[in-house]
Design a protein around this motif. Structure first.
Motif, PDB file in Angstrom:
ATOM      1  N   GLY A  14       0.821  -1.213   0.000  1.00  0.00           N
ATOM      2  CA  GLY A  14       0.000   0.000   0.000  1.00  0.00           C
ATOM      3  C   GLY A  14       0.848   1.253   0.000  1.00  0.00           C
ATOM      4  N   MET A  15       2.042   1.154   0.605  1.00  0.00           N
ATOM      5  CA  MET A  15       2.915   2.327   0.732  1.00  0.00           C
ATOM      6  C   MET A  15       3.588   2.719  -0.572  1.00  0.00           C
TER       7      MET A  15
ATOM      8  N   GLN B  35      -1.414   6.203  -4.061  1.00  0.00           N
ATOM      9  CA  GLN B  35      -2.439   6.328  -3.027  1.00  0.00           C
ATOM     10  C   GLN B  35      -2.683   4.921  -2.497  1.00  0.00           C
ATOM     11  N   PRO B  36      -2.820   4.739  -1.172  1.00  0.00           N
ATOM     12  CA  PRO B  36      -3.030   3.377  -0.673  1.00  0.00           C
ATOM     13  C   PRO B  36      -4.300   2.793  -1.287  1.00  0.00           C
TER      14      PRO B  36
ATOM     15  N   ARG C 169      -3.492   9.020   2.770  1.00  0.00           N
ATOM     16  CA  ARG C 169      -2.245   9.105   2.000  1.00  0.00           C
ATOM     17  C   ARG C 169      -1.298   7.997   2.444  1.00  0.00           C
ATOM     18  N   THR C 170      -0.262   7.767   1.654  1.00  0.00           N
ATOM     19  CA  THR C 170       0.673   6.697   2.017  1.00  0.00           C
ATOM     20  C   THR C 170       1.309   6.983   3.380  1.00  0.00           C
TER      21      THR C 170
END
Lengths: 445, 445
Positions: B156-157, B161-162, B185-186
Motif C-alpha cells: 500500500g505504501m 495512493q493506498p 495518503r501513504t
C-alpha cells in the motif's frame, strides 16, 4: 454525573426496554423567533440578491434597534428543509451579582447599586435539529445558567488571582503560591462556568422536553465579553472567526463525528453494549460488503491516527459507528454533530440504540484578550452556523465582510445588511471596536 | 486489546490478589550501552565544560564512525541518580522487504536484489525508569517491530495512493474515490505502522520482563526517514525540534500526567475501581487537609478545561490521582510520564494499585515533508530526553546548536561534539541536508 449514573442510564442489564414514548405532562415549548427580531419584517436581502429568483427572505432586527457592541444579525429559513427555522439566537447584557445577600436586605436598592454587579455581554447561536424545541429552550435558558454559574464563582473572578478558597480565607500560607504554580487565572473560572452552564442547560432541556413530550437537539455557539476578554464557547459545528485587516483568526473548532472519531470509537470500545451488536466500531473507507470478506482492507480503530489494513471478518460488514465523510458524516447513521444540547430521547431509527451517550454537551472555550488585541474600527467577529461555512471559506467570508463594511461605513445597520444575501443562514457579527466604548462608558459611568 | 480483555486484566471482580512477585524463568536482559558507542571512551565534554569541576563524562561515537545522515550522539550519565544510565538509543538503516515471497524462491538472490526493498533510516531514544531493562529491550526490539509492521502494509505504501484492498484488487469501481475522499495518503500507513509497532514492542517488553523477573519502563522518541518524509513518533516526555536559520519548529509534544490529565481522569471516572478507594480523581491546587473540609476550593474534573469551586468533602482529602505540577507532577504519586513502553508490573508502593491501565504505549506521530522543506546545510533535528529540556528552552538549544555548528563547519565529528557539555543528557542531532545526498545516492545507485 457519575460513572454509576452513566451505567444505570445507558447500560441496562436485562433486555432493552421498549422505547417508551415521552409522556406529555407540560404544554409544548411555543415556537418563536429571536426576541430581538420583534417588529422586523422580511426583506429579500441585498439589492443584488433580491434580483435573483431563488432569493429567500432575510430577517434582521428593525432599523434603529441596536444590539450590544453594534452587533448585526440576519437569518434565512434553511433551504425549505423544514417548515420552521430550527435555528435560534439570543443576545443581551449579562449582569452578575457580586454578593449573596440575605433575604432581609433591600433587593430593590441592591439592583440600583450598579457596582455590586459585574456586567458583560452575551451572543448565542443555536442550530436545531429534529424540531425547534431544543434550540428555543437553549435560547431561553443558557444565559440564565451561565449567570448562575458565574455568580457561584464571582468572588474568585474579581480577585487578581482566584483564591484557593472562595471565601478568601487562607488555610495554608502558601495557598496563593499553589494557585500561581498551577497557572490558574480568573479567565479559567469563566471557562469553567461556561462548561458547567452548557451542562446545566442540557439537563434543563432534557427535563423540559420529556415533560412536554417533545424531542430534538441543537448545537450551541456562544460569545461572552467579560472583564476585557471575549470568550467563545462552542459545542457543535457552528463557527466563529475574528476578521481583522491583515488576519483571519478562527475562534472555535467544529465537533462532528469526524473530528471526534477517536473519542467516539473509544467509548464504543469501552462499552460495546452501546452498539447492541448492530454497528461496527471500526472505520473503513466505505461500508464493507460480502465481496470484501477475507480481503485485507484499510481501517482505523480508536487508538489510531494513521491507517492500517485488516483482514475483513463478518462482523466488519455491520453498519459503521461513524459513516461517510465531510458534510455527509453521520454518528450511528443519524446525527451530523457530536456535541450539543438535547437529544436525550434520540435513538437510531427502529432500534433502542441511543445517541446521547456519544454526545458531549461540554463546549470548547477559546479566549481572546481584547486589551492585547488593540481592536480597530474594522475588526469584526463573525459567528455562523454550518450553513454559511459549508459554502464559504473563512477567507471568503472575511473578504466579503471587509468589502461590504468598507462601502457602507455610514450605515448604522450595516452589520445586519452585510448578511442580507442568499448565502447566509444565521449569522451575527460584532463590532469589536464597540467594546472600547462600552468599557469607557462603564468606567466613567 | 478488547474491552473485555481490559476488564479481565485490570478489573478483578473478587478481592484483589496479592501482588505476586514475577517468576524468573529466563536470564535477565544484559546491561549494555548503545551499539554505535562501541569502542568509544569517555571525555569530559567541550574544553569549556572540562574546566568545570562538576563536569560529568560524556560519551559519543568514536571519531570516524558515521551514523546515518551524519547524525551525532552524546550521552551523560544522569546526575548520579542511578548506578546505570537508564537511557538507551538506537539507530540504523531500515530495510523493508517489498514482497512476500514463497518458500521455494531463492532467498539469497532476493536479498541481493535491492529494488525489492524500501529503505529508510531510524533513530530512537529511550528514557528508562525503574531500571534499565525496558529501555534496553526497546532499543533491541522496536526497529524490528516497525520493520514487520511496515512490511505488512508495504504494497500500500509504494502506490501513489493506498489501495482500498492491499491486494490491489478493486472490489468496487469507486474504491479509489472512497480512499481519496477520506484523504488517506501513504504517510498514514507509516503513521499506522509506527502506532502498531510501539504497541507490539510494549507487548514484547511485557512478556520478556515477566519471563526474566525484571521490571521497569521507558519513554520512546523515534525518528524515521522514509520516502522523502521524516516521521517523529513520541510516547513520553522526550522532545524533538527542527532548528533552521529562521525557525525553531517542535516536532513532538510531551505526554505527562499534566498534559494528559483529562484522559487519565476520564478513565478513573469510568473505572473508579482502578483507584481502589485510595485516590481522588479530582485535581486541586494542592493536597487538601482537614482544615479545608466544608470550604469551597478550586478544583477540576475530567470534563473541565477551566476551574471551578467545590465544597470539600471527606473523600476529597485522599491523595490525588495526579499530583504536583511541572517536573514534579506524578501519576498516582509514582510516575512522571503518561505514555511509554513497559511498566506492566508497576504498582503504587505497598498497594495493588496498577499504573499500567493509565499508560498508553501509542505514540503521537508528526510528519515533516522533506521535499517541501527544501533543507539547507545548517538545518538540524535535535532529539533529547527531558534532562535537556528541563534546563534549556527550544530557543536556547537552537541558538547553542547554531553557534557551535557555525564555528566547527569543517569538523565531521561536530554533531557529536556539539553536545559535549555538561547540560546534555542524551541527545541526537541529524543533519537534514544529508537526506538529499542519501536520496540522490539511492536514485543513482
Amino acid at each position: 454525573m457519575s460513572a454509576d449514573w452513566f451505567r444505570r442510564r445507558f447500560l441496562p442489564r436485562g433486555p432493552l426496554p421498549a422505547q417508551r414514548p415521552p409522556r406529555p405532562r407540560a404544554s409544548p415549548v411555543p415556537y418563536r423567533r429571536p426576541r430581538f427580531l420583534r417588529g422586523s419584517g422580511s426583506s429579500s436581502g441585498t439589492a443584488d440578491a433580491s434580483r435573483r429568483p431563488d432569493a429567500r427572505p432575510v430577517r434582521s432586527p428593525v432599523r434603529g434597534r441596536s444590539l450590544p457592541w453594534n452587533a448585526g444579525y440576519a437569518e434565512i429559513i434553511n433551504a425549505e428543509k423544514s417548515e420552521f427555522n430550527e435555528d435560534q439566537a439570543a443576545c443581551g447584557k449579562l449582569c452578575i451579582r457580586r454578593c449573596e445577600f440575605g433575604v432581609e436586605e433591600d433587593q430593590e436598592w441592591l439592583t440600583l447599586c450598579s457596582e455590586e454587579f459585574l456586567t458583560g455581554h452575551y451572543w448565542a447561536l443555536f442550530d436545531g435539529h429534529g424540531g425547534p424545541a431544543a434550540a428555543i429552550l437553549a435560547a431561553n435558558t443558557l444565559h440564565s445558567c451561565l449567570r448562575r454559574q458565574l455568580e457561584a464563582v464571582v468572588e474568585g473572578m474579581v480577585a487578581t488571582q482566584p483564591p484557593m478558597h472562595l471565601s478568601g480565607r487562607c488555610v495554608c500560607p502558601s495557598d496563593p503560591q499553589f494557585v500561581e504554580e498551577k497557572g490558574i487565572r480568573t479567565e479559567d473560572l469563566v471557562i469553567g462556568a461556561l462548561e458547567s452552564a452548557f451542562q446545566e442547560c442540557d439537563e434543563v432541556i432534557g427535563r423540559e422536553l420529556e415533560a412536554s413530550g417533545q424531542v430534538g437537539g441543537c448545537t450551541a455557539l456562544v460569545a461572552v465579553s467579560l472583564k476585557g476578554k471575549l470568550y467563545v464557547a462552542n459545542a457543535g459545528d457552528s463557527r466563529a472567526i475574528l476578521v481583522r485587516r491583515d488576519e483571519v483568526r478562527p475562534l472555535s473548532s467544529e465537533f462532528t463525528p469526524e473530528t471526534e472519531r477517536q473519542r467516539i470509537q473509544q467509548l464504543a470500545f469501552i462499552y460495546p453494549e452501546l452498539l447492541a451488536g448492530e454497528f461496527t466500531r471500526l472505520e473503513f473507507p466505505r461500508r464493507l460488503k460480502g465481496d470484501d470478506l477475507g480481503q485485507k482492507v484499510l481501517f482505523r480503530d480508536h487508538h489510531m491516527s494513521g491507517w492500517s489494513y485488516k483482514c475483513v471478518e463478518k462482523s466488519d460488514l455491520k453498519y459503521p459507528l461513524i459513516h461517510g465523510q465531510g458534510r455527509q458524516a453521520r454518528l450511528l447513521g443519524t446525527l451530523a454533530v457530536s456535541r450539543g444540547l438535547g437529544d436525550h430521547q434520540l435513538r437510531v431509527l427502529d432500534t433502542n440504540i441511543q445517541l446521547k451517550p456519544f454526545l458531549l454537551s461540554v463546549p470548547q472555550v477559546t479566549v481572546l484578550d481584547m486589551d492585547q488585541l488593540e481592536p480597530q474600527e474594522e475588526d469584526v467577529v463573525v459567528m455562523a452556523t454550518d450553513g454559511l461555512w459549508d459554502v464559504l471559506s473563512n477567507e471568503q467570508v472575511a473578504r466579503l465582510v471587509q468589502s461590504f463594511l468598507l462601502g457602507n461605513r455610514e450605515d448604522p445597520h450595516r452589520y445586519c445588511s452585510c448578511w442580507g444575501s442568499a448565502w447566509t443562514w444565521v449569522s451575527t457579527s460584532s463590532n469589536i471596536k464597540k467594546y472600547r466604548e462600552d468599557i469607557t462608558a462603564e468606567e466613567s459611568g
